[in-house]
Design an enzyme around this catalytic site. Structure first.
Site, PDB file in Angstrom:
ATOM      1  N   ARG A  77      22.877 -26.373  -7.019  1.00 51.90           N
ATOM      2  CA  ARG A  77      22.918 -27.316  -5.916  1.00 51.90           C
ATOM      3  C   ARG A  77      23.679 -26.690  -4.751  1.00 51.90           C
ATOM      4  O   ARG A  77      24.875 -26.433  -4.831  1.00 51.90           O
ATOM      5  CB  ARG A  77      23.594 -28.625  -6.347  1.00 51.90           C
ATOM      6  CG  ARG A  77      23.674 -29.632  -5.224  1.00 51.90           C
ATOM      7  CD  ARG A  77      24.294 -30.945  -5.655  1.00 51.90           C
ATOM      8  NE  ARG A  77      24.555 -31.734  -4.440  1.00 51.90           N
ATOM      9  CZ  ARG A  77      25.694 -32.332  -4.157  1.00 51.90           C
ATOM     10  NH1 ARG A  77      26.711 -32.279  -5.013  1.00 51.90           N
ATOM     11  NH2 ARG A  77      25.848 -32.992  -3.033  1.00 51.90           N
ATOM     12  N   HIS A 121      26.142 -32.052   4.148  1.00 53.04           N
ATOM     13  CA  HIS A 121      27.418 -32.131   3.449  1.00 53.04           C
ATOM     14  C   HIS A 121      28.536 -32.133   4.495  1.00 53.04           C
ATOM     15  O   HIS A 121      29.384 -31.246   4.525  1.00 53.04           O
ATOM     16  CB  HIS A 121      27.567 -30.970   2.469  1.00 53.04           C
ATOM     17  CG  HIS A 121      28.573 -31.208   1.379  1.00 53.04           C
ATOM     18  ND1 HIS A 121      28.262 -31.129   0.037  1.00 53.04           N
ATOM     19  CD2 HIS A 121      29.887 -31.536   1.429  1.00 53.04           C
ATOM     20  CE1 HIS A 121      29.341 -31.375  -0.685  1.00 53.04           C
ATOM     21  NE2 HIS A 121      30.346 -31.619   0.151  1.00 53.04           N
ATOM     22  N   GLU A 166      27.711 -37.889  -0.373  1.00 55.23           N
ATOM     23  CA  GLU A 166      28.892 -38.745  -0.255  1.00 55.23           C
ATOM     24  C   GLU A 166      29.102 -39.327   1.142  1.00 55.23           C
ATOM     25  O   GLU A 166      30.105 -39.033   1.811  1.00 55.23           O
ATOM     26  CB  GLU A 166      30.141 -37.969  -0.673  1.00 55.23           C
ATOM     27  CG  GLU A 166      30.136 -37.550  -2.120  1.00 55.23           C
ATOM     28  CD  GLU A 166      31.404 -36.830  -2.546  1.00 55.23           C
ATOM     29  OE1 GLU A 166      31.588 -36.652  -3.755  1.00 55.23           O
ATOM     30  OE2 GLU A 166      32.218 -36.445  -1.670  1.00 55.23           O
ATOM     31  N   ASN A 287      28.599 -38.418  -8.096  1.00 52.36           N
ATOM     32  CA  ASN A 287      29.738 -37.508  -8.027  1.00 52.36           C
ATOM     33  C   ASN A 287      30.964 -38.261  -8.532  1.00 52.36           C
ATOM     34  O   ASN A 287      31.311 -39.314  -7.988  1.00 52.36           O
ATOM     35  CB  ASN A 287      29.999 -37.045  -6.587  1.00 52.36           C
ATOM     36  CG  ASN A 287      28.865 -36.214  -6.026  1.00 52.36           C
ATOM     37  OD1 ASN A 287      27.908 -35.888  -6.716  1.00 52.36           O
ATOM     38  ND2 ASN A 287      28.970 -35.858  -4.754  1.00 52.36           N
ATOM     39  N   TYR A 289      35.103 -37.994  -9.785  1.00 54.29           N
ATOM     40  CA  TYR A 289      36.352 -37.246  -9.908  1.00 54.29           C
ATOM     41  C   TYR A 289      37.467 -38.062 -10.544  1.00 54.29           C
ATOM     42  O   TYR A 289      38.196 -37.568 -11.394  1.00 54.29           O
ATOM     43  CB  TYR A 289      36.797 -36.726  -8.530  1.00 54.29           C
ATOM     44  CG  TYR A 289      35.912 -35.612  -8.022  1.00 54.29           C
ATOM     45  CD1 TYR A 289      36.109 -34.296  -8.416  1.00 54.29           C
ATOM     46  CD2 TYR A 289      34.851 -35.879  -7.167  1.00 54.29           C
ATOM     47  CE1 TYR A 289      35.279 -33.274  -7.971  1.00 54.29           C
ATOM     48  CE2 TYR A 289      34.016 -34.873  -6.709  1.00 54.29           C
ATOM     49  CZ  TYR A 289      34.230 -33.570  -7.121  1.00 54.29           C
ATOM     50  OH  TYR A 289      33.397 -32.564  -6.682  1.00 54.29           O
ATOM     51  N   GLU A 349      28.246 -33.853  -9.125  1.00 55.33           N
ATOM     52  CA  GLU A 349      29.533 -33.165  -8.973  1.00 55.33           C
ATOM     53  C   GLU A 349      30.508 -33.705  -9.995  1.00 55.33           C
ATOM     54  O   GLU A 349      30.624 -34.915 -10.193  1.00 55.33           O
ATOM     55  CB  GLU A 349      30.147 -33.386  -7.576  1.00 55.33           C
ATOM     56  CG  GLU A 349      29.520 -32.610  -6.449  1.00 55.33           C
ATOM     57  CD  GLU A 349      30.262 -32.812  -5.125  1.00 55.33           C
ATOM     58  OE1 GLU A 349      31.485 -33.108  -5.163  1.00 55.33           O
ATOM     59  OE2 GLU A 349      29.627 -32.710  -4.070  1.00 55.33           O
TER      60      GLU A 349
END
Length: 441
Positions: A77, A121, A166, A287, A289, A349
């Protein structure tokens, strides 16, 4: 943890983004982006660092593709830099920019790796921002034109498409609290930027499909929201934060609606755009985290919530709590909330920063990253066992890179980059992931 835990067709990959690794910000006809401007502003980036060279991927991409081949992943990616394709954010494409991505995509395909392309991005062309950026509707129209250029040129090689990465981060960190480019502090007045990005997503999906592209999805950052207590006020704050960081982006894309908490902050006429935003997707990128913890706002807080630290868990060097089971919680909640509307999921991600240095033995030992990835993959497998349709997993990131306002200190890569020499050194986590994806371990 080994590959046999996952289906044979499960897609393993790694992710990067253009601004964080390419460098060559003044080469090849590339125009300035908002991040070039932000980095050139004193006090915005830690230690005054910038991405003019970054990991020099623009010149060293053959070496980096060779690392991808050595790693053995099925997909990579990457992202296109909008200002490298359209230096002014509109008009005819820049031939040198197109040629660079031709070379890069050809190299990826020659290595038998599937390109997964993100169109945006966060590197908005500065000229687009000067014309109003994501605060104005016209930016969504410009983005659709840009998407058409990419679909027509690269659709024969790109396997999966992600229009925007995002959008929550651009809205909140760029426009609401000012930690990222642009550095604006509009607070709740930044919410229209979310709608315009959602509209850009829908228009880009239509534009890509018009070129014959397929395999189109999204990549939204998602976090479970935990309450600081069982009090009603804290629960109300959690509902509001969940609407702001999660549902503001997923609901319109998957359900064709906005959370009621957001409606008064959206631009006039937003409802007319919902059919475009809800264009059918082939996959949904998550994504992940960390979770968020929230309480009711204290006196004088202009926001309807107040963030609190997530305590009781180890922290990464980026001060993120390491909570693998929250990924399981997140995926189950999405599976239930969007039942019947959620396409197959890819984890686009997941990764962590660590204190990574080349040791005297010439290796980079990063056991914390191996533990992080292994724990999150176990949580992912549990979610799949509970019925969540997850088709792939991408580690962030292939290599150390420019980590936005924090500069080069946080290291997220499976490959260590010595920024003084640009020497690449695969870390222990590289070997661990290599064994996993090749079914050797």
């Amino acid at each position: 943890m080994d590959r046999s835990t996952f289906p044979r067709e499960f897609l393993w990959g790694v992710s990067t983004s253009a601004f964080q690794i390419e460098g060559a910000t003044g080469e090849g006809g590339r125009g300035p982006s908002i991040w070039d401007t932000f980095a050139a502003t004193p006090g915005r980036i830690a230690r005054g660092e910038h991405a003019d060279i970054a990991a020099d991927h623009y010149h060293r991409y053959p070496e980096d593709v060779a690392l991808l081949a050595e790693l053995g992943v099925g997909a990579y990616r990457m992202s296109f830099a909008w200002p490298r394709i359209q230096p002014e954010g509109k008009g005819a494409p820049n031939a040198e920019g197109l040629a660079f991505y031709d070379r890069l995509l050809d190299a990826i395909c020659d290595a038998d790796i599937a390109p997964v392309a993100t169109l945006y991005h966060w590197d908005t062309p500065q000229a687009v921002e000067d014309a109003g950026g994501w605060l104005v509707r016209d930016t969504a129209e410009r983005f659709a034109e840009y998407a058409s250029i990419l679909g027509e040129r690269f659709g024969d090689r790109v396997r999966m498409w992600i229009p925007l990465n995002e959008p929550m981060v651009m809205s909140i960190y760029g426009y609401a609290i000012g930690e990222y480019a642009l550095g604006k502090t509009l607070l709740l007045d930044a919410i229209p930027t979310a709608h315009h990005q959602n509209l850009a997503h829908g228009l880009a999906v239509r534009a890509l499909r018009a070129t014959g592209a397929s395999g189109i999805g999204t990549a939204n950052n998602h976090s479970p929201v935990w309450t600081a207590s069982e009090g009603d006020d804290d629960k109300a704050a959690a509902i509001w934060l969940d609407a702001l960081i999660n549902r503001l982006y997923a609901d319109p894309v998957l359900l064709g609606t906005y959370p009621s908490e957001m409606e008064q902050h959206l631009p006039d006429g937003y409802a007319e755009d919902l059919p475009v935003i809800r264009e059918e997707l082939d996959f949904y990128g998550v994504n992940y985290y960390e979770p968020q913890r929230v309480a009711a706002p204290g006196p004088g807080n202009p926001l309807p919530f107040e963030l609190r630290p997530v305590e009781g868990y180890p922290l990464t060097t980026n001060d993120s709590p390491v909570v693998p089971h929250a990924l399981h919680e997140l995926l189950l909640s999405m599976h239930e909330r969007y039942a019947g509307a959620l396409p197959p999921i890819y984890i686009t991600e997941n990764g962590c920063s660590a204190d990574d240095e080349v040791a005297e033995d010439g290796h980079v030992h990063d056991p914390d990253r191996v533990e992080f990835l292994s724990g999150h993959l176990r949580a992912l497998r549990f979610a799949m066992d509970d019925g969540v349709d997850v088709r792939g997993y991408f580690v962030w990131s292939l290599m150390d890179n420019f980590e936005w306002s924090k500069g080069y200190a946080p290291r997220f890569g499976l490959v260590h980059v010595d920024y003084a020499t640009q020497r690449r050194t695969p870390k222990d986590s590289f070997g661990w992931y290599q064994r996993l994806v090749r079914d050797d371990g």
